[in-house]
Design an enzyme around this catalytic site. Structure first.
Site, PDB file in Angstrom:
ATOM      1  N   SER A 117       0.816  -1.208   0.000  1.00 31.67           N
ATOM      2  CA  SER A 117       0.000   0.000   0.000  1.00 31.67           C
ATOM      3  C   SER A 117       0.850   1.258   0.000  1.00 31.67           C
ATOM      4  O   SER A 117       0.313   2.363  -0.053  1.00 31.67           O
ATOM      5  CB  SER A 117      -0.927   0.011   1.222  1.00 31.67           C
ATOM      6  OG  SER A 117      -0.176  -0.158   2.416  1.00 31.67           O
ATOM      7  N   HIS A 138      -2.474  -3.090  -5.822  1.00 37.61           N
ATOM      8  CA  HIS A 138      -2.925  -2.715  -4.490  1.00 37.61           C
ATOM      9  C   HIS A 138      -4.435  -2.874  -4.371  1.00 37.61           C
ATOM     10  O   HIS A 138      -5.209  -2.049  -4.857  1.00 37.61           O
ATOM     11  CB  HIS A 138      -2.514  -1.262  -4.193  1.00 37.61           C
ATOM     12  CG  HIS A 138      -2.931  -0.793  -2.844  1.00 37.61           C
ATOM     13  ND1 HIS A 138      -3.183   0.531  -2.551  1.00 37.61           N
ATOM     14  CD2 HIS A 138      -3.148  -1.479  -1.686  1.00 37.61           C
ATOM     15  CE1 HIS A 138      -3.544   0.639  -1.285  1.00 37.61           C
ATOM     16  NE2 HIS A 138      -3.533  -0.573  -0.751  1.00 37.61           N
ATOM     17  N   GLU A 150      -5.406  -0.493  -7.457  1.00 39.07           N
ATOM     18  CA  GLU A 150      -4.398   0.391  -8.030  1.00 39.07           C
ATOM     19  C   GLU A 150      -3.334  -0.489  -8.701  1.00 39.07           C
ATOM     20  O   GLU A 150      -2.743  -1.344  -8.042  1.00 39.07           O
ATOM     21  CB  GLU A 150      -3.738   1.251  -6.957  1.00 39.07           C
ATOM     22  CG  GLU A 150      -4.641   2.321  -6.385  1.00 39.07           C
ATOM     23  CD  GLU A 150      -3.944   3.158  -5.334  1.00 39.07           C
ATOM     24  OE1 GLU A 150      -4.155   4.381  -5.310  1.00 39.07           O
ATOM     25  OE2 GLU A 150      -3.183   2.589  -4.513  1.00 39.07           O
ATOM     26  N   ASN A 188      -3.798   6.308  -0.844  1.00 37.04           N
ATOM     27  CA  ASN A 188      -3.168   6.542   0.455  1.00 37.04           C
ATOM     28  C   ASN A 188      -2.447   7.877   0.529  1.00 37.04           C
ATOM     29  O   ASN A 188      -2.272   8.426   1.622  1.00 37.04           O
ATOM     30  CB  ASN A 188      -2.214   5.392   0.793  1.00 37.04           C
ATOM     31  CG  ASN A 188      -2.966   4.179   1.282  1.00 37.04           C
ATOM     32  OD1 ASN A 188      -4.048   4.287   1.840  1.00 37.04           O
ATOM     33  ND2 ASN A 188      -2.413   2.995   1.067  1.00 37.04           N
TER      34      ASN A 188
END
Length: 280
Positions: A117, A138, A150, A188
């Site tokens: 991540s 991800h 992702e 993130n």
């Protein structure tokens, strides 16, 4: 792709295994932790049963999904896999060790992916002999429910590998978004600093944890408050991502809140420890 290997039978790994098997792929799951396979079986079985009860899956399909998942204690079992996804702990050294071990046993044409991540795809790929076949995939927690994947290209990831990862994500019923390697990627990079800011608001005593979460749910139309979301992700994971953002960017705006660091040091990690910003 027909055969998928997954290293790491925790929350993320078991979730990825479930969606791959539900899509008709044969899955091999591996983990070094004692009892990991039994825990993963229970988790996947419980999730499938809930889908059956909700009318989203037939009982025979749930049974077939479970039968498509096998467990191996050794990485050699991945030698015939079309793609292997590393989903171990969010620690760069651990991931690098696993990935180099995997590259030694998988086919040269197989896709090697990481579910990180936050750790640099380019950096992890630099330790590999075939970085062109390495990519970030991800997934988001909980994997069966979250649509996004992702797909992160390292500097040396080739077009064929990227296209294969996108097709795999689509075959699982997910929505892939292409991302260039960068600290925190897209979600993130935006989400974790917001959570950190919510921790700072709590740390400064501006409001209670419950009221902070209610404010963001009712004022920003978020389905879950930032502190409850941190508890779901795991405070140790949130801190690890924040540390990567801080280290890789060198920007002080990514400095983790003291309260977050203290809670992780105390073993107060959220849902998985029974206590975080809320009680469970």
């Amino acid at each position: 792709m027909k055969n998928i290997g997954i290293v790491g039978a925790g929350q993320m790994g078991s979730g990825i295994a479930q969606v791959c098997a539900a899509a008709g792929l044969e899955v091999i799951l591996s983990d070094v932790s004692e009892g990991a396979w039994e825990r993963a079986q229970r988790t996947i079985g419980h999730n499938l049963e809930r889908r059956v009860q909700a009318g989203k899956m037939a009982t025979p399909d749930a049974a077939a999904t479970m039968q498509r998942i096998s467990f191996s204690a050794t990485l050699r079992a991945f030698s015939a896999c079309d793609c292997v996804i590393e989903a171990a702990t969010e620690n760069e050294n651990v991931k690098e060790e696993i990935l180099t071990s995997l590259e030694a046993v998988i086919r040269p044409d197989a896709v090697l992916a990481t579910n990180t991540s936050s750790v640099s795809i380019t950096g992890l790929g630099a330790a590999l002999a075939r970085p062109c076949r390495f990519i970030g995939m991800h997934f988001f927690n909980p994997v069966p429910a979250m649509m996004l994947v992702e797909v992160i290209r390292g500097m040396r990831t080739d077009d064929t590998t990227f296209a294969s990862a996108v097709r795999l994500a689509e075959s699982l019923g997910k929505h892939p978004v292409g991302v260039r390697n960068s600290p925190g990627f897209v979600v993130n990079r935006i989400l974790i600093p917001m959570i950190n800011e919510a921790v700072l608001v709590l740390q400064e005593g501006l409001s209670s944890a419950g009221d902070i979460d209610d404010a963001m749910k009712l004022g920003a139309n978020h389905p879950i408050g930032p502190l409850a979301l941190a508890d779901l992700i795991g405070l140790d994971t949130v801190l690890a991502i924040m540390n990567v953002l801080h280290k890789e960017s060198g920007d002080q705006k990514y400095r983790p809140a003291l309260l977050l660091r203290e809670m992780v040091a105390a073993g107060v990690l959220g849902r998985k420890s029974g206590r975080g910003f809320h009680q469970y």
